[in-house]
Design an enzyme around this catalytic site. Structure first.
Site, mmCIF file in Angstrom:
data_model
loop_
_atom_site.group_PDB
_atom_site.id
_atom_site.type_symbol
_atom_site.label_atom_id
_atom_site.label_comp_id
_atom_site.label_asym_id
_atom_site.label_seq_id
_atom_site.Cartn_x
_atom_site.Cartn_y
_atom_site.Cartn_z
ATOM 1 N N ALA A 229 0.914 -1.506 -0.131
ATOM 2 C CA ALA A 229 -0.218 -0.035 -0.342
ATOM 3 C C ALA A 229 0.847 1.443 -0.154
ATOM 4 O O ALA A 229 1.903 1.255 0.729
ATOM 5 C CB ALA A 229 -1.096 -0.023 1.359
ATOM 6 N N THR B 124 2.723 -1.921 4.200
ATOM 7 C CA THR B 124 2.916 -0.519 3.752
ATOM 8 C C THR B 124 3.933 0.079 3.269
ATOM 9 O O THR B 124 5.258 -1.584 3.194
ATOM 10 C CB THR B 124 3.145 0.612 5.284
ATOM 11 O OG1 THR B 124 4.573 0.225 6.293
ATOM 12 C CG2 THR B 124 2.029 0.246 6.074
ATOM 13 N N ASP B 125 4.600 0.993 2.438
ATOM 14 C CA ASP B 125 5.637 1.190 2.169
ATOM 15 C C ASP B 125 6.241 1.854 2.998
ATOM 16 O O ASP B 125 6.259 2.131 4.559
ATOM 17 C CB ASP B 125 4.958 2.505 1.242
ATOM 18 C CG ASP B 125 6.298 2.497 -0.319
ATOM 19 O OD1 ASP B 125 8.047 2.341 0.366
ATOM 20 O OD2 ASP B 125 6.046 3.413 -0.937
ATOM 21 N N ALA B 126 7.731 2.692 3.279
ATOM 22 C CA ALA B 126 9.023 2.820 3.608
ATOM 23 C C ALA B 126 7.784 3.943 4.957
ATOM 24 O O ALA B 126 7.281 4.709 4.472
ATOM 25 C CB ALA B 126 9.578 3.184 3.012
ATOM 26 N N SER B 127 7.737 3.835 6.534
ATOM 27 C CA SER B 127 7.265 5.040 7.378
ATOM 28 C C SER B 127 7.479 6.125 7.219
ATOM 29 O O SER B 127 7.124 6.689 8.007
ATOM 30 C CB SER B 127 6.675 4.070 8.377
ATOM 31 O OG SER B 127 7.722 3.268 9.091
#
Length: 463
Positions: free
Chosen positions: A236, A283-286
């Site tokens: 995402a 997730t993509d990198a947070s």
């Protein structure tokens, strides 16, 4: 709820029991740790052991390094992890996304420009063949975005283009190529789709502004095609999709519309319910502003899981992030039901039989010379399977086998240098004969030693 017996898992009753028994035997801290992907900051053995023994991480993405260094890192991690790890690479353009000495093949835009899905298949196959050889089992690819706005600063040469059918065909071909490597998985990105906004979610909000109907005919078509063909995971993006957010939540205020990584409307509603996705969502990198601008980090971590995310990328401060995620569970923001579903998703995805720890023939445990003869036969069988469509076959004489075993064996790395040795010498010798038109259908390429017994040579036996 995850259905372990359906696509993309297709688990047997025995597999399902392994998942259930594994989860039942986990502590709360082990379950919390499984929600995290770590971005490995070191390859020192003590650090690697700490990440799996103290924080119980579920996956890792690592900083660039040589194949030898990545292989050794992955060996240490898998040998010391109680639960098999997801080890991810970024093979969008080639094997160089898994290790710095991997093969650069070409960016997705270059592949897309050929109009030939076979090139996308080969990109998926060859890139992840190299990744699998050093212990990776998941690629953060294919990039499944569509470039509608030339001002978009994120995807650029990373997309197969702006034609929906081409993007759908190329991403599916990449997936098929990756799946030709036993046990290898893909995470398509960046749901719900990048390529429209001129802003960069690394430093600002980003929005997919399509209507529901426009989205269905474009990004929806691409993702549905991948899901229907066995896609295991979706990354995402920190990208909002207001139309579908309002479709699933008509009363939502503008200020409450979240990027996909924090949006139950997009993850549970659009992805799970409408598209029927039964796989893993991460997730993509947070650290990106598209996520961090929405709430404080201690709230972001449990909010992502509560929204339907299965794995969170990455730690910032390991102690603080672990504590924030655990607190979200203790105070009920992450419900017992949600946590159980996430655990089932992860363990169904990466049960031991499904993991590719190196490939079908190479394990992390170093091999002895007694194993080498059998390994040579397995590697040769794989080569001959690939030659079958040409009606060709390779045979290796007994003395040549001993020579290969002696020169390709390494007591530390076991079969990995052996496989490289066979690729470098045996496959090269065979390829030269084929390219020189010295073999024809039905022939056998025989690998032997030269007269001085110091070098491999190849000749042809007519079929």
């Amino acid at each position: 709820m995850v259905n372990m017996k359906e696509k993309p898992f297709y688990l047997s009753d025995e597999d399902c029991k392994w998942v259930e028994d594994t989860i039942a035997g986990m502590t709360v801290d082990e379950k919390i740790g499984q929600l995290f992907f770590n971005m490995g900051s070191s390859r020192e053995e003590d650090y690697l052991k700490m990440t799996v023994e103290k924080y119980h991480i579920g996956g890792i993405r690592y900083n660039p390094a040589t194949a030898d260094d990545v292989y050794e890192q992955n060996r240490i991690l898998q040998e010391n992890s109680k639960i098999p790890l997801i080890i991810a690479c970024n093979t969008e353009n080639g094997g160089d996304g898994a290790c710095v000495d991997g093969t650069t093949i070409g960016c997705q835009t270059k592949i897309g420009a050929t109009g030939n899905v076979e090139y996308a298949y080969n990109l998926g196959y060859m890139s992840n063949k190299e990744a699998a050889a050093i212990g990776c089992n998941l690629s953060f690819a294919p990039v499944s975005d569509i470039l509608y706005n030339w001002e978009n600063p994120v995807i650029g040469l990373r997309t197969y283009g702006n034609d929906v059918d081409r993007v759908a065909g190329m991403t599916k071909a990449y997936l098929d190529g990756a799946h030709a490597n036993p046990g290898f998985c893909c995470a398509a990105k960046h749901f719900p789709g990048d390529g429209i906004d001129f802003r960069d979610q690394h430093v600002a909000n980003s929005v997919n502004t399509f209507s529901c109907e426009e989205w269905d005919a474009t990004f929806g078509k691409v993702y549905q095609n991948l899901i229907d063909n066995g896609l295991e995971a979706i990354m995402a993006g920190h990208i909002m999709q207001p139309a579908y957010t309002r479709y699933f939540n008509p009363d939502i205020r503008d200020d409450d519309i979240m990027p996909a990584t924090l949006s139950p409307e997009l993850i549970d509603g659009l992805l799970r319910k409408k598209l029927g996705f039964n796989g893993m969502v991460l997730t993509d990198a947070s650290h990106m502003v598209g996520m961090t601008c929405r709430m404080k980090r201690s709230d972001i971590l449990p909010a992502a899981i509560a929204a339907g995310i299965d794995m969170f990328l990455f730690f910032n401060d390991m102690d603080e992030d672990f504590a924030s995620m655990k607190q979200g569970y203790l105070d009920g923001r992450i419900t017992e039901e949600t946590q159980q579903e996430v655990m089932t998703e992860l363990q169904a995805h990466f049960r031991p039989e499904f993991l590719n720890r190196l490939d079908e023939t190479i394990l992390f445990k170093p091999l002895t010379k007694d194993n080498i003869g059998g390994i040579i036969s397995l590697i040769l069988a794989d080569i001959n399977r690939r030659l079958a469509d040409r009606e060709l076959r390779i045979e290796i004489t007994e003395r040549a086998r001993h020579f290969i075993a002696e020169n390709g064996y390494d007591p530390v790395y076991g079969a990995r240098p052996l496989k490289r040795y066979i690729q470098k010498y045996v496959e090269t010798l065979a390829a030269r004969l084929i390219l020189a038109d010295q073999v024809r259908a039905g022939d056998v390429i025989r690998i032997d030693l030269d007269g001085t017994a110091s070098e491999l040579v190849a000749d042809t036996k007519r079929g």
